[in-house]
Design a protein around this motif. Structure first.
Motif, PDB file in Angstrom:
ATOM      1  N   ILE A 297       0.860  -1.187   0.000  1.00  0.00           N
ATOM      2  CA  ILE A 297       0.000   0.000   0.000  1.00  0.00           C
ATOM      3  C   ILE A 297       0.893   1.233   0.000  1.00  0.00           C
ATOM      4  CG2 ILE A 297      -1.956   1.148   1.104  1.00  0.00           C
ATOM      5  CD1 ILE A 297      -2.485  -1.436   2.656  1.00  0.00           C
ATOM      6  N   PRO A 298       1.378   1.663  -1.160  1.00  0.00           N
ATOM      7  CA  PRO A 298       2.260   2.842  -1.208  1.00  0.00           C
ATOM      8  C   PRO A 298       1.561   4.062  -0.627  1.00  0.00           C
ATOM      9  CG  PRO A 298       1.490   2.237  -3.406  1.00  0.00           C
ATOM     10  CD  PRO A 298       1.100   1.122  -2.501  1.00  0.00           C
ATOM     11  N   HIS A 299       2.336   4.902   0.052  1.00  0.00           N
ATOM     12  CA  HIS A 299       1.764   6.033   0.795  1.00  0.00           C
ATOM     13  C   HIS A 299       1.691   7.269  -0.110  1.00  0.00           C
ATOM     14  CE1 HIS A 299       0.463   8.347   4.159  1.00  0.00           C
ATOM     15  NE2 HIS A 299       0.837   7.445   5.054  1.00  0.00           N
ATOM     16  N   VAL A 300       0.648   7.346  -0.917  1.00  0.00           N
ATOM     17  CA  VAL A 300       0.486   8.435  -1.878  1.00  0.00           C
ATOM     18  C   VAL A 300       0.342   9.785  -1.168  1.00  0.00           C
ATOM     19  CG1 VAL A 300      -0.936   9.335  -3.765  1.00  0.00           C
ATOM     20  CG2 VAL A 300      -0.521   6.870  -3.565  1.00  0.00           C
ATOM     21  N   GLU A 301      -0.382   9.801  -0.061  1.00  0.00           N
ATOM     22  CA  GLU A 301      -0.572  11.058   0.671  1.00  0.00           C
ATOM     23  C   GLU A 301       0.754  11.626   1.161  1.00  0.00           C
ATOM     24  OE1 GLU A 301      -4.824  10.808   2.905  1.00  0.00           O
ATOM     25  OE2 GLU A 301      -3.433   9.172   3.362  1.00  0.00           O
TER      26      GLU A 301
ATOM     27  N   PRO B 190      -1.241  -6.858   9.212  1.00  0.00           N
ATOM     28  CA  PRO B 190       0.015  -7.024   9.948  1.00  0.00           C
ATOM     29  C   PRO B 190       1.199  -6.503   9.134  1.00  0.00           C
ATOM     30  CG  PRO B 190      -1.257  -9.078   9.861  1.00  0.00           C
ATOM     31  CD  PRO B 190      -1.836  -8.152   8.847  1.00  0.00           C
ATOM     32  N   ARG B 191       1.973  -5.619   9.722  1.00  0.00           N
ATOM     33  CA  ARG B 191       3.117  -5.039   9.034  1.00  0.00           C
ATOM     34  C   ARG B 191       4.244  -6.058   8.887  1.00  0.00           C
ATOM     35  NH1 ARG B 191       3.223   0.086   8.770  1.00  0.00           N
ATOM     36  NH2 ARG B 191       2.220   0.421  10.786  1.00  0.00           N
ATOM     37  N   VAL B 192       4.939  -6.007   7.715  1.00  0.00           N
ATOM     38  CA  VAL B 192       6.040  -6.938   7.506  1.00  0.00           C
ATOM     39  C   VAL B 192       7.264  -6.257   6.886  1.00  0.00           C
ATOM     40  CG1 VAL B 192       5.309  -7.694   5.197  1.00  0.00           C
ATOM     41  CG2 VAL B 192       6.616  -9.250   6.641  1.00  0.00           C
ATOM     42  N   SER B 193       7.057  -5.140   6.161  1.00  0.00           N
ATOM     43  CA  SER B 193       8.194  -4.475   5.519  1.00  0.00           C
ATOM     44  C   SER B 193       7.912  -2.995   5.353  1.00  0.00           C
ATOM     45  CB  SER B 193       8.467  -5.107   4.149  1.00  0.00           C
ATOM     46  OG  SER B 193       9.533  -4.450   3.503  1.00  0.00           O
ATOM     47  N   GLY B 194       8.820  -2.169   5.877  1.00  0.00           N
ATOM     48  CA  GLY B 194       8.601  -0.731   5.823  1.00  0.00           C
ATOM     49  C   GLY B 194       7.306  -0.360   6.527  1.00  0.00           C
ATOM     50  N   ARG B 195       6.701   0.734   6.053  1.00  0.00           N
ATOM     51  CA  ARG B 195       5.399   1.133   6.590  1.00  0.00           C
ATOM     52  C   ARG B 195       4.286   0.820   5.599  1.00  0.00           C
ATOM     53  NH1 ARG B 195       6.103   1.808  11.765  1.00  0.00           N
ATOM     54  NH2 ARG B 195       4.196   3.052  11.864  1.00  0.00           N
ATOM     55  N   VAL B 196       4.629   0.088   4.525  1.00  0.00           N
ATOM     56  CA  VAL B 196       3.658  -0.120   3.451  1.00  0.00           C
ATOM     57  C   VAL B 196       3.526  -1.575   3.013  1.00  0.00           C
ATOM     58  CG1 VAL B 196       3.924   2.219   2.543  1.00  0.00           C
ATOM     59  CG2 VAL B 196       5.405   0.389   1.686  1.00  0.00           C
TER      60      VAL B 196
END
Length: 229
Positions: free
Chosen positions: A64-68, A198-204
């Motif tokens: 989920i890339p952080h476009v904002e 659940p997070r696994v890599s970076g914030r995305v």
């Protein structure tokens, strides 16, 4: 490894901008934009990450890339090429970098691409997973006299960023068509969907979402919920 992957993405971003515009993008700017795409407010914050390294991106099932945050960072950075945002707007940057990760074998899961996670869930996820939601609500649906074929409607959404992942609560309504030869007992279901990524890599980068759905029939005659045991 984190530095390597972020550098690969930064080099790709610079090459992409140059090939489209013929202009150059400084490495320092590219690194900051990539960091934003990965959910960090700065490259320094990305490099300081130790719990969820980018090197684990191949374990992610959802990206989920952080476009904002890309948009925010582009607004903050001074001295960017004048045509950068027109050539590579935030959503296009996120798409190009995500495709690069896929094409280079660093990620093979689902891409959730939108202006924001909330927008994606409302406009895409609920639509794509309407049958899953109906299946989770099958016991409630069985207590109605309606046929349900409409897409779920989102009425409220609450999103919380946690260190270990992202929590999303969706309150919505599932609307059906009353069946004439049955006694009326409601044709709308108020539902709540609890999602945890659940997070696994970076914030995305995340594992597959964990979903729970519950609901109850709305009685049009009293505006109350008819609770189904």
């Amino acid at each position: 490894m984190t530095v390597c992957l972020s550098k690969l993405c930064s080099d790709f971003l610079r090459e992409t901008y140059s090939s489209i515009s013929g202009d150059k993008l400084k490495a320092s700017y590219a690194h900051e934009i990539v960091a934003a795409c990965m959910g960090y407010k700065s490259r320094a914050a990305l490099l300081a990450e130790s719990q969820w390294p980018l090197s684990d991106m191949n374990e992610a099932e959802v990206l989920i890339p952080h476009v904002e945050l890309i948009k925010q960072r582009l607004d903050e950075l001074k001295g960017l090429p004048s045509g950068l945002v027109d050539t590579l707007p935030p959503l296009k940057i996120a798409k190009e970098l995500s495709n690069f990760l896929k094409n280079e074998g660093h990620f093979s899961g689902q891409l959730w691409l939108s202006e924001s996670l909330m927008e994606y869930i409302e406009a895409v996820y609920l639509y794509d997973n309407s049958l899953l939601i109906e299946d989770e609500l099958s016991g409630v649906i069985a207590g109605t006299n309606a046929s349900f074929s409409d897409m779920p409607d989102c009425e409220e959404m609450v999103l919380k960023e946690l260190d270990e992942g992202v929590s999303v609560i969706v309150n919505g309504v599932l609307t059906g068509d009353p069946i004439d030869n049955k006694v009326y007992c409601g044709h709308e279901i108020a539902f709540r969907m609890d999602m945890f990524l659940p997070r696994v890599s970076g914030r995305v980068g995340f594992l597959a979402p964990e979903i729970e759905v519950g609901g109850a029939v709305i009685d049009d005659r009293s505006d109350d919920l008819i609770l189904i045991e």
